[in-house]
Structures are given as structure tokens and as C-alpha cells.
Design an enzyme around this catalytic site. Structure first.
Site: not given
Ligand code: SD4
Length: 330
Positions: A88, A190, A208, A218-219, A241-242
Site C-alpha cells: 500500500s 494509503t 500513499t 498521476r498525483v 482515503t480512496g
Molecule cells: C490516491 N487516495 O492516490 C489515494 C489512494 C488511496 O486507498 O487512498 N487508496 O488517490
């Protein structure tokens, strides 16, 4: 009671919250650094996104020893970054679609200062580099080669972050996929961590490897102050997160903190921030995940996500537990 503390308590009591603790606060000799309105029984505490008990245990150790919330969140996140088994964050993170592991991280302290790194390669502890950006430069964000160079100049070692397991996963994905990044619903990339120390001060961190198999360059939201993380030591803190694109579009963590400022509990604030995403015209929310966790100055916590595959790890009152978050799609 000092005027500054009166204003702080007034903002918490404006909707009828914390009247008792405000009275207690008035009876105390206030230090500018101490949060009088926080129930002493609940401090310190640390919460984190997902099931990361080792990371919260490390943060707890720092907090119990009287360390700052800032040290706690940094040290806690470093545990996951160093864990090469976890795919992760940090070492072992899943790469972008070209096979490069690129890290994003940010950190924010009780003074509202922040530091961030984006598209950092070859350095495991992105969160510590972010802290150095905050503390040792006049800037808030360093990207790519500049961030990497800054890290080496400050003693960080160059490392290959792509483990055999992550390389294998990427190679399998290349064969199967339509060459699209994976939309994260059941897994995560993350760790976001928020802590309140014994003095009642709040800090937060987020680190992350970003979306697995993202486009090169990509960010996401995680290193963007206000989106992936926001801390206001007078009010509380939130971390996301997500799918970062959706968090950025609603400036999610700042929104959660502002909703708490208006009197919402951390739980209600997280729910409202998720509702903003879900209720957007033509939102595709069934096909992506976003989750928030939050803490307010009183030590109350909340968490909410779109899908059920999300949880919060919480270390408080000597108890380290992973709590299933409430979620939107029932
Ligand atoms: C992102 N928010 O790079 C992060 C990915 C993430 O669980 O949180 N994954 O978009």
C-alpha cells in the site's frame, strides 16, 4: 480565561456542545499549548485509516511517552512505509502502469504548518521527507526529482521500492487489464493518521503509493493539504482515503474540518462529506470508494465511507482496536 481560549471554547459550544468541559476549562490555568476543552480521560489518542494496528501501536508508544502528536503520526506512518509485505505505502507499494513506484505524502502540525512530497521515487519514508519540507524549507511541497534530491541531501538512502511481489502483481495486471488504473473499493493504498497528544494538540499525516497502476505522473489527494488531510488545532482534523480524484474535487478533509467548526460531530461531518460526493450530478459512486476519518478537539472520532470495505484503527485508553466504519451503500 484567556480571550483566545474563550473564542476557541465558544466555537465548540456554539451549538450546545461541551458546556461542562468549557466550565472546567475556565477553572484551569490555561496554557496556550493545552487544550482545556478536551476530556482528560480520552487523551492521548490516535486513529488511522484501515487495519493498521502496528502503526497505531507505534504512534501510541510515542504519545504515552509524552511525545508530540506530530512525532506520533510520523513514526506511526513509518511503520507501514517500511513494511515491504504491505503493498500500500512506502516500500512494496504497487507501481504505476509503467512499473514505477511513486509516493505521495503530507503532514500537518498544530500550528497549521504543512509539508508535502509528490511523485517521490526511490525513498521509503515519504512522510519523513514531507516533514523535512515543512521544517527545513520555506516551501510546502516538493515534487519528483527535486523531492528525491532533497531527500538524499538530508540523509535518506536510495532504495528500490518495487518488491518482487509488487512486480509480479503488476505483470499479472498488465496481461489481464485494459490498461486502466484500478479503482480502489476493497483494497487500499494509503495510510492516514490523526493524533492528539497529552497536551491536547493535534497533528496528522497521510502517505500513499497512490492508485495502483495509475498513469505515470498521476498525483491524487493524499499529498494535497485540504484534500487528503487537514488539521486545525482549534477544531479537529480529518484524513481521506480512496479515489483521490473525487476527494480533490470536493476538498474533502478541509470540508470535514469546516463542518466540525460549524458544530457537527466528527461522525456527522464525515457523513456530510461523503454525501457531497455521492450527491453530485451523475456521480459514479457505486464504482469507487472514498472514506474519511476525523477527530475533534474533545477527542471524539468518526469515520464513514461509500462502501463497507473500510475501517478505522483506534488506540485510546490502552485499547488498540480496528473498528468497522459505517458506510453509505447498505
Ligand atoms: C490516491 N487516495 O492516490 C489515494 C489512494 C488511496 O486507498 O487512498 N487508496 O488517490
Amino acid at each position: 480565561m484567556k480571550r483566545r481560549n474563550f473564542i476557541k471554547n465558544a466555537s465548540l459550544t456554539g451549538v450546545g456542545l461541551a458546556v461542562g468541559s468549557t466550565l472546567n476549562a475556565c477553572a484551569e490555568t490555561a496554557s496556550e499549548q493545552t487544550n482545556e476543552s478536551t476530556s482528560k480521560a480520552s487523551l492521548p489518542l490516535v486513529i488511522a485509516t484501515w487495519d493498521v494496528k502496528n502503526a497505531t501501536a507505534k504512534a501510541w508508544e510515542v504519545l504515552q511517552a509524552g511525545g508530540t502528536a506530530l512525532d506520533a503520526v510520523e513514526k506511526g506512518c513509518m511503520v507501514e512505509e517500511a513494511n515491504a509485505e504491505g503493498q500500500s505505502v512506502g516500500k512494496g507499494g504497487l507501481p504505476d502502469r509503467d512499473g514505477n513506484v511513486t509516493l505521495d505524502a503530507c503532514i500537518m502540525n498544530k500550528e497549521g504548518n504543512c509539508g508535502s512530497v509528490v511523485y517521490l521515487q526511490n525513498v521509503t519514508h515519504a512522510i519523513s521527507v514531507a516533514r523535512m519540507v515543512m521544517e527545513n524549507t520555506p516551501h510546502v511541497m516538493l515534487a519528483g526529482k527535486g523531492a528525491e534530491q532533497f531527500a538524499y541531501e538530508n540523509g535518506f538512502q536510495k532504495e528500490d521500492l518495487l518488491t518482487e511481489a509488487s512486480k509480479k502483481a503488476w505483470e499479472e495486471w498488465k496481461v489481464k487489464s485494459e490498461y486502466k488504473p484500478i479503482i480502489n473499493i476493497e483494497n487500499h493504498d494509503t495510510i492516514g493518521m490523526l493524533a492528539i497528544d497529552k497536551k491536547g494538540n493535534i497533528s496528522g499525516a497521510c502517505t500513499t503509493s497512490g492508485l495502483a497502476y495509475k498513469m505515470a505522473g498521476r498525483v491524487g489527494d493524499s499529498p494535497i493539504i485540504g484534500s487528503g488531510l487537514f488539521v486545525d488545532n482549534e477544531i479537529g482534523a480529518a484524513v481521506a482515503t480512496g479515489l483521490g480524484e473525487e476527494v480533490v474535487k470536493t476538498v474533502g478533509s478541509f470540508l470535514v474540518v469546516e463542518l466540525m467548526r460549524q458544530g457537527k460531530s466528527p461522525q456527522a461531518a464525515c457523513e456530510e462529506a461523503i454525501n457531497r460526493i455521492v450527491n453530485k450530478p451523475n456521480s459514479d459512486y457505486k464504482n469507487f470508494q472514498v472514506g474519511y476519518i476525523a477527530v475533534n478537539k474533545k477527542g471524539e472520532t468518526g469515520s464513514y465511507s461509500i462502501h463497507q470495505y473500510f475501517s478505522m484503527t483506534k488506540f485510546q485508553d490502552e485499547k488498540n482496536e480496528n473498528i468497522q466504519s459505517d458506510y453509505f451503500i447498505k
